[in-house]
Design an enzyme around this catalytic site. Structure first.
Site, PDB file in Angstrom:
ATOM      1  N   CYS A  56      -5.317  -2.908   2.367  1.00 41.71           N
ATOM      2  CA  CYS A  56      -5.106  -3.036   3.733  1.00 41.71           C
ATOM      3  C   CYS A  56      -6.301  -3.246   4.499  1.00 41.71           C
ATOM      4  O   CYS A  56      -7.076  -4.336   4.680  1.00 41.71           O
ATOM      5  CB  CYS A  56      -4.481  -2.013   4.233  1.00 41.71           C
ATOM      6  SG  CYS A  56      -3.676  -2.407   5.861  1.00 41.71           S
ATOM      7  N   LYS A  78      -9.367   2.285  -2.207  1.00 41.53           N
ATOM      8  CA  LYS A  78      -9.642   1.592  -0.745  1.00 41.53           C
ATOM      9  C   LYS A  78     -11.024   2.042  -0.211  1.00 41.53           C
ATOM     10  O   LYS A  78     -11.361   3.509  -0.356  1.00 41.53           O
ATOM     11  CB  LYS A  78      -8.378   2.214   0.248  1.00 41.53           C
ATOM     12  CG  LYS A  78      -8.372   1.552   1.500  1.00 41.53           C
ATOM     13  CD  LYS A  78      -7.029   1.885   2.201  1.00 41.53           C
ATOM     14  CE  LYS A  78      -7.177   1.145   3.549  1.00 41.53           C
ATOM     15  NZ  LYS A  78      -5.657   1.443   4.483  1.00 41.53           N
ATOM     16  N   GLU A 123       0.741  -1.140  -0.127  1.00 46.64           N
ATOM     17  CA  GLU A 123      -0.136  -0.038   0.002  1.00 46.64           C
ATOM     18  C   GLU A 123       0.820   1.405  -0.212  1.00 46.64           C
ATOM     19  O   GLU A 123       1.818   1.450   0.762  1.00 46.64           O
ATOM     20  CB  GLU A 123      -0.729   0.156   1.209  1.00 46.64           C
ATOM     21  CG  GLU A 123      -1.809   1.264   1.311  1.00 46.64           C
ATOM     22  CD  GLU A 123      -2.629   1.085   2.654  1.00 46.64           C
ATOM     23  OE1 GLU A 123      -3.721   1.803   2.988  1.00 46.64           O
ATOM     24  OE2 GLU A 123      -2.338   0.248   3.595  1.00 46.64           O
TER      25      GLU A 123
END
Length: 637
Positions: free
Chosen positions: A170, A115, A46
């Site tokens: 993540c 994300k 990330e």
């Protein structure tokens, strides 16, 4: 990519916080390294373009513009590389800043996955700099190119349409409803995660368990790549903990606190086969998510993953012991219920001094203990005949008496000789009639003793024998409850050894270890110099090979050429290629020809993920043709 194996890599580069040019150089170096090792899907951490820990520097236009510029350079660097590469970076769109994973393939930027969940608790404060991704993907203009942007983008290999990849970032996987759930329901079979997860005590094992469970729930491959050394350590430390999992099992993971690249192969066809079998895995309505084609060369991947040669037996000793105790309990509880339901006053077990009948007797004793019955109500019957050796006879007798069973000896030699006279069979003709007459006579004796004692006959045959049809139809093939019916031969050995090691009786242990050392044999042919002359594995092949074939054919639906390929890896140094091919051909031929015996099996408990009961896991026509499977093996290299 042959046989569905796709090589993947999780790559953690060395970085400098906010030094985008340096970071891009390191990413390109790892792209070159992974390309040399023929990895087709490569995942970076990330925000690795800038460093995850830039903080409020993410508001600086200079940093964002450099990221955009270097991403285009990296994309150009992939022009001659055969793979798809996922790289984390910040991306400004319509005045907002997003945390994204860019997918690159052969010089092109295919899409930006956003994300969805931004952690803003504890040491995390992403909502200070970033906006959560949109609820639905759309297209944006990126430097004059129209590029998909949003969550749950699906990347589909033109040359292998079953390879469908989706990315998340993540925190997404830590959320209650990860974006990958919807992606998987629309066909994504491989999920990649660009992550920056710091290290605290106990987090590594939790992280590993989470990835394993998530990959199991989605029946997918999962490539999780984490930030490592080079990130700021102002308040936290990143360990570069990379994990690659497949359907609940970690295939490989990196050492923490060492920036590294890990490789393995994801078996796409295995995952698709599992999904097809699992009726709880419901696919969603298609075409809700954006689908993006990409290109890969279809070629055979060199294996880095390992294939355990004894798939039915846990490799870890402590785990094996726990598994053995669980299996013995399942077998005993199955028999306990059947004994109680039928109001059986006794159980009758034919004892030969071999592994299978030994295990059946041990299970029966355990069931009697659970019922609070005296073990003397177990009738252990030895039936010596032409092939019985003194070794097996003595072991059968000693073991029965030491376990507290009632030993009964019924010699069947004269009965069988009379039967030969009745049907006109020459006793010197040691053909299948000679052998099967003994097996059927033994079964008749057991059934009649059970009637006499108000009990039931406990079957001794194991799953490996059933797979090969290595049982006399209406002989040892038949019983009133088959406690070993789903226990493969390789596991029978471990169960007996486990009992020997934990029984706290040296005399029983000694007998059991001698049984373990005795060659597997039906003892239906006369001994030579007092020793067993008929060794099963000389006739049908090694059981460790047959159990390997059985596991991968039934559990995952592998074709023979694929089984042959992985067997060569698993048994390297044990068996040469010609031997593996020879016995695989025998296995296939016998498995198809002998289905009629499995179609009328007695009841028995399922103990593992592979079973042959015609009422449960395996329903196959008794006259199915094996030719296509043999041709596939013949065409294998």
């Amino acid at each position: 990519m042959k046989h569905g194996f796709v090589k993947v890599a999780a790559a953690t580069p060395d970085i400098r916080v906010a030094d985008v040019e340096f970071n891009a150089e390191q990413i390109c170096k790892l792209i070159d390294e992974t390309a040399e090792k023929n990895a087709k899907i490569v995942v970076f951490p990330e925000l690795c373009m800038t460093g995850y820990t830039c903080g409020d520097l993410f508001s600086q236009r200079l940093l964002l513009e450099h990221s955009k510029k270097e991403l285009k350079k990296i994309a150009a660097h992939t022009a001659d590389k055969d793979g798809i590469f996922f790289i984390g970076l910040p991306l400004a769109v319509d005045g907002e800043l997003y945390n994204v994973a860019a997918a690159l393939n052969r010089g092109r930027i295919l899409g930006f996955t956003t994300k969805t969940y931004l952690p803003n608790y504890g040491e995390f404060y992403e909502a200070r700099q970033f906006c959560p991704g949109p609820g639905k993907a759309r297209e944006i203009n990126f430097d004059g190119e129209v590029v998909p942007f949003g969550p749950q983008l699906l990347y589909i290999a033109d040359e292998m349409p079953s390879l469908v990849i989706s990315a998340e970032i993540c925190e997404d996987v830590w959320a209650p409803i990860p974006p990958s759930i919807e992606a998987a329901r629309e066909g994504a079979v491989l999920i990649v995660n660009c992550s920056a997860s710091n290290e605290i005590i106990g987090k590594a094992s939790y992280r590993t368990n989470m990835i394993e469970v998530h990959s199991a729930k989605l029946i997918c491959g999962y490539v999780y790549t984490n930030s490592g050394e080079g990130e700021s350590t102002t308040d936290v430390v990143f360990g570069g903990h990379n994990i690659i999992a497949e359907n609940g099992t970690t295939l490989t993971q990196s050492k923490r606190f060492e920036n590294d690249v890990i490789y393995t192969e994801i078996d796409i066809y295995r995952l698709l086969g599992e999904r097809r079998k699992n009726t709880s895995f419901q696919l969603a309505e298609k075409n809700k998510l954006i689908r993006i084609p990409f290109h890969l060369n279809v070629e055979e991947a060199d294996f880095t993953r390992e294939f355990y040669s004894r798939p039915f037996v846990p490799g870890d000793e402590s785990e094996c012991n726990k598994r053995c105790e669980e299996i013995l309990t399942i077998q005993a509880m199955g028999l306990k219920k059947r004994l109680a339901h039928t109001h059986a006053k006794s159980a009758v077990v034919g004892i030969s001094g071999g592994l299978d009948s030994t295990l059946a007797l041990l299970v029966t004793a355990k069931a009697f203990d659970a019922l609070g019955l005296d073990r003397s109500q177990i009738t252990a019957v030895t039936m010596p005949c032409f092939g019985t050796t003194d070794r097996t006879y003595q072991n059968a007798c000693k073991m029965s008496l030491k376990l507290g069973a009632t030993l009964r000896e019924v010699p069947i030699l004269k009965s069988v000789e009379q039967h030969f006279k009745d049907i006109g069979h020459d006793p010197e003709d040691h053909s299948v009639t000679y052998e099967n007459s003994q097996a059927r006579e033994r079964t008749q004796v057991l059934m009649d003793i059970a009637n006499e004692a108000g009990g039931m006959v406990i079957g001794t045959g194991d799953m490996s024998e059933l797979a090969l049809g290595w049982a006399t139809y209406n002989g040892d093939h038949m019983s009133m409850y088959g406690v070993n019916a789903s226990v493969p031969k390789t596991l029978v050995r471990y169960l007996v050894q486990y009992y020997a090691d934990t029984c706290n009786d040296e005399e029983v242990k000694d007998v059991l270890y001698d049984v373990l050392d005795t060659p597997v044999s039906p003892e239906l042919l006369p001994p030579k110099d007092g020793e067993i002359s008929q060794k099963t594995e000389d006739l049908v092949g090694p059981y460790e090979l047959h159990d390997f074939y059985l596991y991968y054919m039934l559990r995952f639906g592998y074709e023979p050429s694929k089984i042959y390929r992985i067997a060569k890896e698993a048994f390297a140094g044990e068996y040469d290629d010609a031997t593996i091919r020879k016995w695989l051909r025998t296995f296939l031929r016998r498995f198809f020809m002998q289905q009629f015996k499995r179609s009328c099996l007695p009841d028995g408990p399922k103990i593992g993920s592979v079973a042959l009961s015609p009422r449960g896991d395996w329903r196959m026509p008794s006259d199915a043709c094996v030719d296509s499977w043999l041709r596939d093996l013949d065409e294998a290299e």
